[in-house]
Design a protein around this motif. Structure first.
Motif, PDB file in Angstrom:
ATOM      1  N   GLY A 268      59.359  14.245 -30.031  1.00 54.81           N
ATOM      2  CA  GLY A 268      58.745  12.939 -29.671  1.00 54.81           C
ATOM      3  C   GLY A 268      57.446  12.729 -30.374  1.00 54.81           C
ATOM      4  N   ASP A 269      56.906  13.482 -31.327  1.00 54.60           N
ATOM      5  CA  ASP A 269      55.637  13.333 -31.945  1.00 54.60           C
ATOM      6  C   ASP A 269      54.686  13.141 -30.801  1.00 54.60           C
ATOM      7  OD1 ASP A 269      53.625  13.289 -33.812  1.00 54.60           O
ATOM      8  OD2 ASP A 269      54.338  11.250 -34.434  1.00 54.60           O
ATOM      9  N   LEU A 270      54.242  14.052 -29.884  1.00 50.11           N
ATOM     10  CA  LEU A 270      53.462  13.621 -28.809  1.00 50.11           C
ATOM     11  C   LEU A 270      52.006  14.382 -28.959  1.00 50.11           C
ATOM     12  CD1 LEU A 270      56.026  14.768 -26.227  1.00 50.11           C
ATOM     13  CD2 LEU A 270      55.130  12.931 -26.064  1.00 50.11           C
ATOM     14  N   ALA A 271      51.707  14.437 -30.259  1.00 49.66           N
ATOM     15  CA  ALA A 271      50.326  14.857 -30.507  1.00 49.66           C
ATOM     16  C   ALA A 271      49.289  14.162 -29.594  1.00 49.66           C
ATOM     17  CB  ALA A 271      50.024  14.790 -31.945  1.00 49.66           C
ATOM     18  N   GLY A 272      48.551  14.808 -28.903  1.00 52.99           N
ATOM     19  CA  GLY A 272      47.442  14.196 -27.931  1.00 52.99           C
ATOM     20  C   GLY A 272      47.847  14.075 -26.515  1.00 52.99           C
ATOM     21  N   VAL A 273      49.102  13.823 -26.320  1.00 56.70           N
ATOM     22  CA  VAL A 273      49.570  13.464 -24.807  1.00 56.70           C
ATOM     23  C   VAL A 273      49.704  14.759 -24.020  1.00 56.70           C
ATOM     24  CG1 VAL A 273      51.659  12.653 -23.415  1.00 56.70           C
ATOM     25  CG2 VAL A 273      51.060  11.722 -25.741  1.00 56.70           C
ATOM     26  N   GLY A 274      48.963  14.700 -23.012  1.00 58.32           N
ATOM     27  CA  GLY A 274      48.730  15.920 -22.156  1.00 58.32           C
ATOM     28  C   GLY A 274      49.921  15.920 -21.287  1.00 58.32           C
ATOM     29  N   PRO A 275      50.100  16.974 -20.346  1.00 53.24           N
ATOM     30  CA  PRO A 275      51.066  17.296 -19.391  1.00 53.24           C
ATOM     31  C   PRO A 275      51.248  16.093 -18.522  1.00 53.24           C
ATOM     32  CG  PRO A 275      49.500  19.264 -19.270  1.00 53.24           C
ATOM     33  CD  PRO A 275      48.988  18.206 -20.217  1.00 53.24           C
ATOM     34  N   GLU A 276      50.476  15.551 -18.050  1.00 56.10           N
ATOM     35  CA  GLU A 276      50.664  14.516 -17.086  1.00 56.10           C
ATOM     36  C   GLU A 276      51.319  13.136 -17.850  1.00 56.10           C
ATOM     37  OE1 GLU A 276      47.873  11.043 -14.565  1.00 56.10           O
ATOM     38  OE2 GLU A 276      47.065  12.810 -15.359  1.00 56.10           O
ATOM     39  N   GLY A 277      50.799  13.057 -19.069  1.00 55.88           N
ATOM     40  CA  GLY A 277      51.483  11.944 -19.777  1.00 55.88           C
ATOM     41  C   GLY A 277      52.998  12.084 -20.247  1.00 55.88           C
ATOM     42  N   LEU A 278      53.320  13.563 -20.570  1.00 59.36           N
ATOM     43  CA  LEU A 278      54.640  14.159 -20.586  1.00 59.36           C
ATOM     44  C   LEU A 278      55.539  13.878 -19.371  1.00 59.36           C
ATOM     45  CD1 LEU A 278      56.914  15.247 -22.466  1.00 59.36           C
ATOM     46  CD2 LEU A 278      56.043  17.255 -21.961  1.00 59.36           C
ATOM     47  N   ALA A 279      54.860  14.193 -18.278  1.00 61.26           N
ATOM     48  CA  ALA A 279      55.585  13.992 -17.026  1.00 61.26           C
ATOM     49  C   ALA A 279      55.715  12.616 -16.770  1.00 61.26           C
ATOM     50  CB  ALA A 279      54.834  14.673 -15.996  1.00 61.26           C
ATOM     51  N   ARG A 280      54.971  11.561 -17.269  1.00 57.49           N
ATOM     52  CA  ARG A 280      55.197  10.411 -16.841  1.00 57.49           C
ATOM     53  C   ARG A 280      56.307   9.868 -17.839  1.00 57.49           C
ATOM     54  NH1 ARG A 280      50.676   6.029 -18.175  1.00 57.49           N
ATOM     55  NH2 ARG A 280      49.540   7.447 -16.548  1.00 57.49           N
ATOM     56  N   ILE A 281      56.618  10.194 -19.037  1.00 56.29           N
ATOM     57  CA  ILE A 281      57.635   9.853 -19.929  1.00 56.29           C
ATOM     58  C   ILE A 281      58.702  10.320 -19.502  1.00 56.29           C
ATOM     59  CG2 ILE A 281      58.482  10.245 -22.206  1.00 56.29           C
ATOM     60  CD1 ILE A 281      55.549  10.588 -23.334  1.00 56.29           C
ATOM     61  N   ALA A 282      58.780  11.672 -19.158  1.00 57.33           N
ATOM     62  CA  ALA A 282      60.235  11.949 -18.743  1.00 57.33           C
ATOM     63  C   ALA A 282      60.702  11.341 -17.501  1.00 57.33           C
ATOM     64  CB  ALA A 282      60.021  13.609 -18.330  1.00 57.33           C
ATOM     65  N   ARG A 283      59.830  11.155 -16.410  1.00 59.10           N
ATOM     66  CA  ARG A 283      60.118  10.525 -15.236  1.00 59.10           C
ATOM     67  C   ARG A 283      60.524   9.203 -15.313  1.00 59.10           C
ATOM     68  NH1 ARG A 283      57.224   7.722 -11.208  1.00 59.10           N
ATOM     69  NH2 ARG A 283      55.407   7.778 -12.266  1.00 59.10           N
ATOM     70  N   LEU A 284      59.978   8.261 -16.251  1.00 58.37           N
ATOM     71  CA  LEU A 284      60.122   6.883 -16.308  1.00 58.37           C
ATOM     72  C   LEU A 284      61.045   6.511 -17.477  1.00 58.37           C
ATOM     73  CD1 LEU A 284      56.625   5.592 -15.438  1.00 58.37           C
ATOM     74  CD2 LEU A 284      58.419   5.951 -14.049  1.00 58.37           C
ATOM     75  N   ALA A 285      61.322   7.313 -18.569  1.00 60.15           N
ATOM     76  CA  ALA A 285      62.392   6.918 -19.628  1.00 60.15           C
ATOM     77  C   ALA A 285      63.533   6.623 -19.280  1.00 60.15           C
ATOM     78  CB  ALA A 285      62.421   8.203 -20.533  1.00 60.15           C
ATOM     79  N   SER A 286      64.109   5.610 -19.971  1.00 56.43           N
ATOM     80  CA  SER A 286      65.435   4.940 -19.251  1.00 56.43           C
ATOM     81  C   SER A 286      66.563   5.101 -20.393  1.00 56.43           C
ATOM     82  CB  SER A 286      65.222   3.548 -18.730  1.00 56.43           C
ATOM     83  OG  SER A 286      64.839   2.594 -20.161  1.00 56.43           O
ATOM     84  N   PRO A 287      67.689   4.929 -19.877  1.00 57.66           N
ATOM     85  CA  PRO A 287      68.945   5.040 -21.137  1.00 57.66           C
ATOM     86  C   PRO A 287      68.597   3.805 -21.804  1.00 57.66           C
ATOM     87  CG  PRO A 287      69.561   5.589 -19.034  1.00 57.66           C
ATOM     88  CD  PRO A 287      68.244   5.114 -18.596  1.00 57.66           C
ATOM     89  N   MET A 288      69.113   3.896 -23.132  1.00 53.35           N
ATOM     90  CA  MET A 288      69.051   2.648 -24.018  1.00 53.35           C
ATOM     91  C   MET A 288      70.195   2.125 -24.460  1.00 53.35           C
ATOM     92  SD  MET A 288      66.825   1.133 -26.485  1.00 53.35           S
ATOM     93  CE  MET A 288      66.909   0.319 -28.020  1.00 53.35           C
ATOM     94  N   PRO A 289      70.512   1.034 -24.178  1.00 51.75           N
ATOM     95  CA  PRO A 289      71.765   0.247 -24.630  1.00 51.75           C
ATOM     96  C   PRO A 289      71.870   0.455 -26.254  1.00 51.75           C
ATOM     97  CG  PRO A 289      70.363  -1.179 -23.311  1.00 51.75           C
ATOM     98  CD  PRO A 289      69.711  -0.038 -23.349  1.00 51.75           C
ATOM     99  N   ILE A 290      72.956   0.715 -26.928  1.00 51.73           N
ATOM    100  CA  ILE A 290      73.152   0.978 -28.244  1.00 51.73           C
ATOM    101  C   ILE A 290      73.140  -0.313 -29.066  1.00 51.73           C
ATOM    102  CG2 ILE A 290      75.618   0.976 -28.110  1.00 51.73           C
ATOM    103  CD1 ILE A 290      73.469   3.268 -30.296  1.00 51.73           C
ATOM    104  N   GLY A 291      73.637  -1.463 -28.357  1.00 54.47           N
ATOM    105  CA  GLY A 291      73.486  -2.638 -29.252  1.00 54.47           C
ATOM    106  C   GLY A 291      72.424  -2.971 -29.893  1.00 54.47           C
ATOM    107  N   PRO A 292      71.220  -2.938 -29.377  1.00 55.71           N
ATOM    108  CA  PRO A 292      69.979  -3.460 -30.000  1.00 55.71           C
ATOM    109  C   PRO A 292      69.518  -2.656 -31.183  1.00 55.71           C
ATOM    110  CG  PRO A 292      69.458  -3.435 -27.543  1.00 55.71           C
ATOM    111  CD  PRO A 292      70.888  -2.751 -27.586  1.00 55.71           C
ATOM    112  N   ALA A 293      70.043  -1.198 -31.321  1.00 54.99           N
ATOM    113  CA  ALA A 293      69.775  -0.529 -32.371  1.00 54.99           C
ATOM    114  C   ALA A 293      70.778  -0.873 -33.380  1.00 54.99           C
ATOM    115  CB  ALA A 293      69.791   0.777 -32.057  1.00 54.99           C
ATOM    116  N   THR A 294      71.897  -1.247 -33.151  1.00 59.62           N
ATOM    117  CA  THR A 294      72.773  -1.426 -34.351  1.00 59.62           C
ATOM    118  C   THR A 294      73.304  -2.960 -34.746  1.00 59.62           C
ATOM    119  OG1 THR A 294      74.774  -1.695 -32.630  1.00 59.62           O
ATOM    120  CG2 THR A 294      74.288   0.579 -33.530  1.00 59.62           C
TER     121      THR A 294
END
Length: 268
Positions: free
Chosen positions: A153-179
């Motif tokens: 994820g190129d998380l340079a500068g992101v501390g443990p709290e920030g990583l925990a926030r990403i892991a907790r709040l990240a959602s699935p991504m519909p494939i349609g917008p990417a294609t």
């Protein structure tokens, strides 16, 4: 008054701007984080038909519901694709389009098209190109795990709290917008723009962009426009978590037309 419309990237939502919006508002600006359909706290609205057009309309509606005279539209990572699409439909409302550690979208190409054509070979590229293979029910790509974010994820500068926030709040991504292929006109390239490069672990910086412009590559020549400005942030791909105050300051300066101008412009 300036209003910042802040568009997040894949697997995220308006929550990533939580620490950036307050300093923008403290400086007298409006801040409007956008959560795209099917992501963040709108993940329950995703479906097989969620596509790039859906996300473009999300951003168009956000712009239409802002009363401020100046709208600075900020697209982060994947979020630049719906941002460019919305800017093409509302160019008269956009005072500046900010590309925050994002690619330069091209008419007729999808996000995955550009990954395939432009992204350097490596694990991150292969993971992005394999999105469809990982999609559940053929359309919903699971969010990376905390370990996957840490590794890719190129998380340079992101501390443990920030990583925990990403892991907790990240959602699935519909494939349609990417294609789905983006359709935009020359109106987008004609807008004042600012590029913000996160240089720790990043593949592009101002010097590399100057070299591309000097090479004569047609797709980047509009970046030599005197209204185009550029900034570098010495952090990883998540500046809203690793350096939110610094990022807010850069966005305010971008809105004022400040920033580095390419060396090629001085010779024009």
């Amino acid at each position: 008054m300036t209003a910042f419309v802040l568009v997040s990237g894949g697997h995220t939502g308006g929550w990533i701007w939580r620490d950036v919006a307050p300093p923008l508002r403290a400086a007298g600006a409006e801040a409007h984080p956008v959560t795209l359909t099917g992501l963040g706290d709108r993940r329950h609205l995703a479906g097989p038909d969620t596509d790039l057009e859906t996300h473009i309309e999300d951003v168009v509606q956000a712009i239409d519901h802002v009363d401020a005279d100046e709208v600075v539209l900020v697209g982060y990572c994947y979020g630049i694709y719906p941002s460019a699409g919305a800017a093409d439909r509302r160019p008269e409302r956009i005072a500046r389009l900010v590309y925050l550690d994002s690619p330069l979208p091209q008419d007729g190409r999808s996000m995955l098209d550009q990954v395939r054509e432009l992204m350097p070979a490596g694990e991150a590229r292969e993971r992005m190109l394999g999105m469809a293979d990982r999609a559940e029910d053929g359309w919903r790509v699971p969010a990376p795990t905390a370990e996957e974010w840490r590794a890719q994820g190129d998380l340079a500068g992101v501390g443990p709290e920030g990583l925990a926030r990403i892991a907790r709040l990240a959602s699935p991504m519909p494939i349609g917008p990417a294609t789905q292929r983006l359709r935009i006109s020359e109106a987008v390239a004609a807008l004042p723009m600012t590029g913000v490069f996160c240089t720790t672990g990043g593949a592009t910086d101002i010097a590399a962009l100057e070299a591309l412009v000097a090479s004569g590559l047609p797709m980047v020549q509009h970046l030599a426009d005197p209204r185009a400005t550029f900034f570098e942030l010495a952090t990883g791909h998540w500046p809203m978590l690793s350096a939110p105050g610094e990022l807010a300051g850069v966005l305010l300066r971008a809105a004022a037309g400040e920033g580095h101008r390419l060396a090629a412009q001085s010779a024009a």
